[in-house]
Design a protein around this motif. Sequence first.
Motif, PDB file in Angstrom:
ATOM      1  N   ALA A 135      -7.932   6.568 -10.886  1.00 39.71           N
ATOM      2  CA  ALA A 135      -7.177   6.511 -10.470  1.00 39.71           C
ATOM      3  C   ALA A 135      -6.870   5.614  -9.901  1.00 39.71           C
ATOM      4  O   ALA A 135      -7.321   4.924  -8.664  1.00 39.71           O
ATOM      5  CB  ALA A 135      -6.104   7.204 -10.362  1.00 39.71           C
ATOM      6  N   ARG A 136      -6.008   3.748 -10.077  1.00 42.89           N
ATOM      7  CA  ARG A 136      -5.909   3.066  -8.983  1.00 42.89           C
ATOM      8  C   ARG A 136      -4.886   1.812  -9.305  1.00 42.89           C
ATOM      9  O   ARG A 136      -4.795   1.249 -10.806  1.00 42.89           O
ATOM     10  CB  ARG A 136      -7.617   2.182  -9.388  1.00 42.89           C
ATOM     11  N   VAL A 137      -4.923   1.106  -8.471  1.00 44.67           N
ATOM     12  CA  VAL A 137      -3.644  -0.023  -8.975  1.00 44.67           C
ATOM     13  C   VAL A 137      -4.860  -1.477  -8.324  1.00 44.67           C
ATOM     14  O   VAL A 137      -5.510  -1.654  -7.369  1.00 44.67           O
ATOM     15  CB  VAL A 137      -2.684   0.856  -8.194  1.00 44.67           C
ATOM     16  N   ASP A 163      -2.931  -7.415  -4.767  1.00 40.67           N
ATOM     17  CA  ASP A 163      -3.454  -8.768  -4.144  1.00 40.67           C
ATOM     18  C   ASP A 163      -4.715  -8.739  -4.843  1.00 40.67           C
ATOM     19  O   ASP A 163      -5.638  -9.408  -3.481  1.00 40.67           O
ATOM     20  CB  ASP A 163      -3.275  -8.380  -2.418  1.00 40.67           C
ATOM     21  N   GLY A 164      -4.312  -9.493  -5.436  1.00 45.62           N
ATOM     22  CA  GLY A 164      -5.820  -9.296  -6.557  1.00 45.62           C
ATOM     23  C   GLY A 164      -7.361  -8.320  -6.451  1.00 45.62           C
ATOM     24  O   GLY A 164      -8.066  -8.597  -6.742  1.00 45.62           O
ATOM     25  N   ARG A 165      -7.314  -7.077  -5.794  1.00 46.62           N
ATOM     26  CA  ARG A 165      -8.487  -6.256  -6.049  1.00 46.62           C
ATOM     27  C   ARG A 165      -8.019  -5.167  -6.392  1.00 46.62           C
ATOM     28  O   ARG A 165      -6.811  -4.744  -5.684  1.00 46.62           O
ATOM     29  CB  ARG A 165      -9.232  -6.697  -4.465  1.00 46.62           C
ATOM     30  N   TRP A 166      -8.815  -4.646  -6.308  1.00 40.13           N
ATOM     31  CA  TRP A 166      -8.457  -2.801  -6.605  1.00 40.13           C
ATOM     32  C   TRP A 166      -8.041  -1.769  -5.978  1.00 40.13           C
ATOM     33  O   TRP A 166      -9.221  -2.084  -4.730  1.00 40.13           O
ATOM     34  CB  TRP A 166      -9.446  -2.074  -7.743  1.00 40.13           C
ATOM     35  N   VAL A 167      -7.004  -1.149  -5.031  1.00 41.87           N
ATOM     36  CA  VAL A 167      -7.386   0.264  -5.112  1.00 41.87           C
ATOM     37  C   VAL A 167      -7.680   1.207  -5.289  1.00 41.87           C
ATOM     38  O   VAL A 167      -6.224   2.086  -5.896  1.00 41.87           O
ATOM     39  CB  VAL A 167      -5.614  -0.381  -3.812  1.00 41.87           C
ATOM     40  N   GLU A 168      -8.557   1.918  -5.349  1.00 44.63           N
ATOM     41  CA  GLU A 168      -8.849   2.942  -5.262  1.00 44.63           C
ATOM     42  C   GLU A 168      -9.831   3.387  -4.290  1.00 44.63           C
ATOM     43  O   GLU A 168     -10.542   2.971  -3.340  1.00 44.63           O
ATOM     44  CB  GLU A 168      -9.872   2.353  -6.646  1.00 44.63           C
ATOM     45  N   ALA A 169      -9.929   4.804  -4.941  1.00 40.73           N
ATOM     46  CA  ALA A 169     -11.082   5.649  -3.948  1.00 40.73           C
ATOM     47  C   ALA A 169     -11.574   7.414  -4.332  1.00 40.73           C
ATOM     48  O   ALA A 169     -11.658   8.177  -4.676  1.00 40.73           O
ATOM     49  CB  ALA A 169      -9.690   6.528  -3.294  1.00 40.73           C
ATOM     50  N   ASP A 176       2.500   0.137 -16.217  1.00 41.12           N
ATOM     51  CA  ASP A 176       1.549   0.392 -16.841  1.00 41.12           C
ATOM     52  C   ASP A 176       0.540   2.168 -16.303  1.00 41.12           C
ATOM     53  O   ASP A 176      -0.399   1.186 -16.461  1.00 41.12           O
ATOM     54  CB  ASP A 176       1.121  -0.817 -17.252  1.00 41.12           C
ATOM     55  N   LEU A 177       0.864   2.750 -16.902  1.00 45.99           N
ATOM     56  CA  LEU A 177      -0.329   3.721 -16.265  1.00 45.99           C
ATOM     57  C   LEU A 177      -1.245   4.166 -17.106  1.00 45.99           C
ATOM     58  O   LEU A 177      -2.275   4.369 -16.391  1.00 45.99           O
ATOM     59  CB  LEU A 177       1.401   4.941 -16.994  1.00 45.99           C
ATOM     60  N   ALA A 178      -1.370   3.067 -18.150  1.00 45.94           N
ATOM     61  CA  ALA A 178      -2.623   2.849 -18.591  1.00 45.94           C
ATOM     62  C   ALA A 178      -3.831   2.440 -18.310  1.00 45.94           C
ATOM     63  O   ALA A 178      -5.001   2.573 -17.909  1.00 45.94           O
ATOM     64  CB  ALA A 178      -2.094   2.311 -20.546  1.00 45.94           C
ATOM     65  N   SER A 179      -3.167   1.825 -16.982  1.00 44.12           N
ATOM     66  CA  SER A 179      -3.846   0.575 -16.701  1.00 44.12           C
ATOM     67  C   SER A 179      -4.638   1.540 -15.319  1.00 44.12           C
ATOM     68  O   SER A 179      -5.622   1.381 -14.837  1.00 44.12           O
ATOM     69  CB  SER A 179      -3.482  -0.487 -16.208  1.00 44.12           C
ATOM     70  N   VAL A 180      -3.864   2.589 -15.401  1.00 49.56           N
ATOM     71  CA  VAL A 180      -3.939   2.969 -13.786  1.00 49.56           C
ATOM     72  C   VAL A 180      -4.624   3.915 -13.658  1.00 49.56           C
ATOM     73  O   VAL A 180      -5.530   4.405 -12.963  1.00 49.56           O
ATOM     74  CB  VAL A 180      -2.330   3.752 -12.838  1.00 49.56           C
ATOM     75  N   LEU A 181      -4.504   5.035 -14.849  1.00 49.28           N
ATOM     76  CA  LEU A 181      -5.460   5.721 -14.938  1.00 49.28           C
ATOM     77  C   LEU A 181      -6.725   6.007 -16.262  1.00 49.28           C
ATOM     78  O   LEU A 181      -7.301   6.712 -16.457  1.00 49.28           O
ATOM     79  CB  LEU A 181      -4.387   7.388 -15.659  1.00 49.28           C
ATOM     80  N   GLY A 182      -6.860   4.196 -16.436  1.00 48.14           N
ATOM     81  CA  GLY A 182      -7.814   3.863 -17.432  1.00 48.14           C
ATOM     82  C   GLY A 182      -9.359   4.037 -17.362  1.00 48.14           C
ATOM     83  O   GLY A 182      -9.684   4.303 -18.226  1.00 48.14           O
ATOM     84  N   LYS A 183      -9.489   3.987 -16.294  1.00 46.70           N
ATOM     85  CA  LYS A 183     -10.864   4.350 -15.789  1.00 46.70           C
ATOM     86  C   LYS A 183     -11.585   5.479 -15.943  1.00 46.70           C
ATOM     87  O   LYS A 183     -12.259   6.385 -15.222  1.00 46.70           O
ATOM     88  CB  LYS A 183     -11.148   3.696 -14.467  1.00 46.70           C
ATOM     89  N   ASN A 210      -0.233  11.904 -21.739  1.00 51.40           N
ATOM     90  CA  ASN A 210      -0.973  10.548 -22.316  1.00 51.40           C
ATOM     91  C   ASN A 210      -0.955   9.553 -22.058  1.00 51.40           C
ATOM     92  O   ASN A 210      -1.722   8.776 -22.698  1.00 51.40           O
ATOM     93  CB  ASN A 210       1.110  10.285 -23.078  1.00 51.40           C
ATOM     94  N   ALA A 211      -0.573   9.213 -20.695  1.00 52.75           N
ATOM     95  CA  ALA A 211      -1.439   7.464 -20.386  1.00 52.75           C
ATOM     96  C   ALA A 211      -3.161   7.878 -19.965  1.00 52.75           C
ATOM     97  O   ALA A 211      -4.194   6.911 -19.870  1.00 52.75           O
ATOM     98  CB  ALA A 211      -0.952   7.336 -19.399  1.00 52.75           C
ATOM     99  N   MET A 212      -3.402   9.230 -20.111  1.00 51.47           N
ATOM    100  CA  MET A 212      -5.480   9.703 -19.846  1.00 51.47           C
ATOM    101  C   MET A 212      -6.340   8.577 -21.418  1.00 51.47           C
ATOM    102  O   MET A 212      -5.550   9.028 -22.548  1.00 51.47           O
ATOM    103  CB  MET A 212      -5.537  10.945 -19.140  1.00 51.47           C
ATOM    104  N   ALA A 213      -6.624   8.077 -20.823  1.00 52.18           N
ATOM    105  CA  ALA A 213      -7.224   7.089 -22.174  1.00 52.18           C
ATOM    106  C   ALA A 213      -8.127   7.991 -22.357  1.00 52.18           C
ATOM    107  O   ALA A 213      -8.907   8.540 -23.839  1.00 52.18           O
ATOM    108  CB  ALA A 213      -8.113   6.086 -21.632  1.00 52.18           C
TER     109      ALA A 213
END
Length: 343
Positions: free
Chosen positions: A172-174, A177-183, A204-211, A243-246
């Motif tokens: 999951a990521r968001v 400031d123009g970059r992904w915050v993820e771990a 937009d949960l699909a964007s957060v969880l899409g990866k 549902n947002a999980m791709a």
Amino acid sequence: MTRRRLGAMLLAVAVTAAVTAHPVQAQSAPPAYTDFDWVDPARARPVPARLHWPADVAPGSRVPLIVFSHGLGGSRRGYSYLGRYWSAHGVASLHVQHTGSDSSLWAGNPLGVVDRLQRAAHESEALARALDLHFALDRMLSSPYGARIDRRRIVAAGHSYGANTALVAVGARVMRDGRWVEARDPRFTAAIVISAPPFYGETDLASVLGKITVPNLHVTATNDVIQIPGYHSPTTDRLAVFNAMATPRKLLAVFEGGSHSIFTDRSFTGGPALNPKVKAATAELTLAFLDLAYDGNREALTRWNAAWQPILALAPDAAPPQISAPPSPRMAKRAAAGLVPAP
């Protein structure tokens, strides 16, 4: 990094209050666990953990490992019914305690508890929790236990705020400031997500969880509602996350009734009769899920469906709801599904 709150997105204000743990069943022998009081030197951050290890591991064999993240205000001592069940069935679990959002929140002036909860959901703590899982897994794999862990079967798991932490750990990521915050930690090859709150503030949960691509199991109940001053999250928020999980490799279980904290060690929440049933069903389901995720074996899942159908919200073959707008609590019950594969 911006000081905007990732906590506003990851807010999971499920109060897993500091109460005495009540086991699902009386134990005939002392619990088999080991406590660690680790400190991550890179962050000068304590990372306590409790390991539930199977009693009988055949020489030369390796065991799966579940790394578990507690809800807001919890500790490594919580969710012991899961740790006991997993270890009794040959699966190790490492229950990580998150300093800053753990049971220490309940200490001090009760009038300040809401402020402490909000600070615990700040972006720095939300990310620190995911890094706690990474650090604890490093320590575990480099310990004497490491050679006995099946590195192909390492699972991120959690309840409430811990469910969000597990999702961050698997991708999951968001954008901030123009970059992904993820771990993301690629060593986690599956996820168990219990009572996941929404990534609050993100439309937009699909964007957060899409990866997220790993197999994932979601567990909730029709009365799995988070309600504290200033924050309300209905059951349908859990369904929206599902549902947002791709990835199509996902499962959903929704129990009839219950409560948000029925999945903790608390004995009576959600009803004294239903509580132990949901705990037992949840523990069994997690291992049936792992059979399916890692071996493609549906037998345990089929048996689980037959055994626990009476306490599921709807028939197991019901399609999960597709949610496009914040639904009402009434919709939550009408839309809740049983255990279903993704369409």
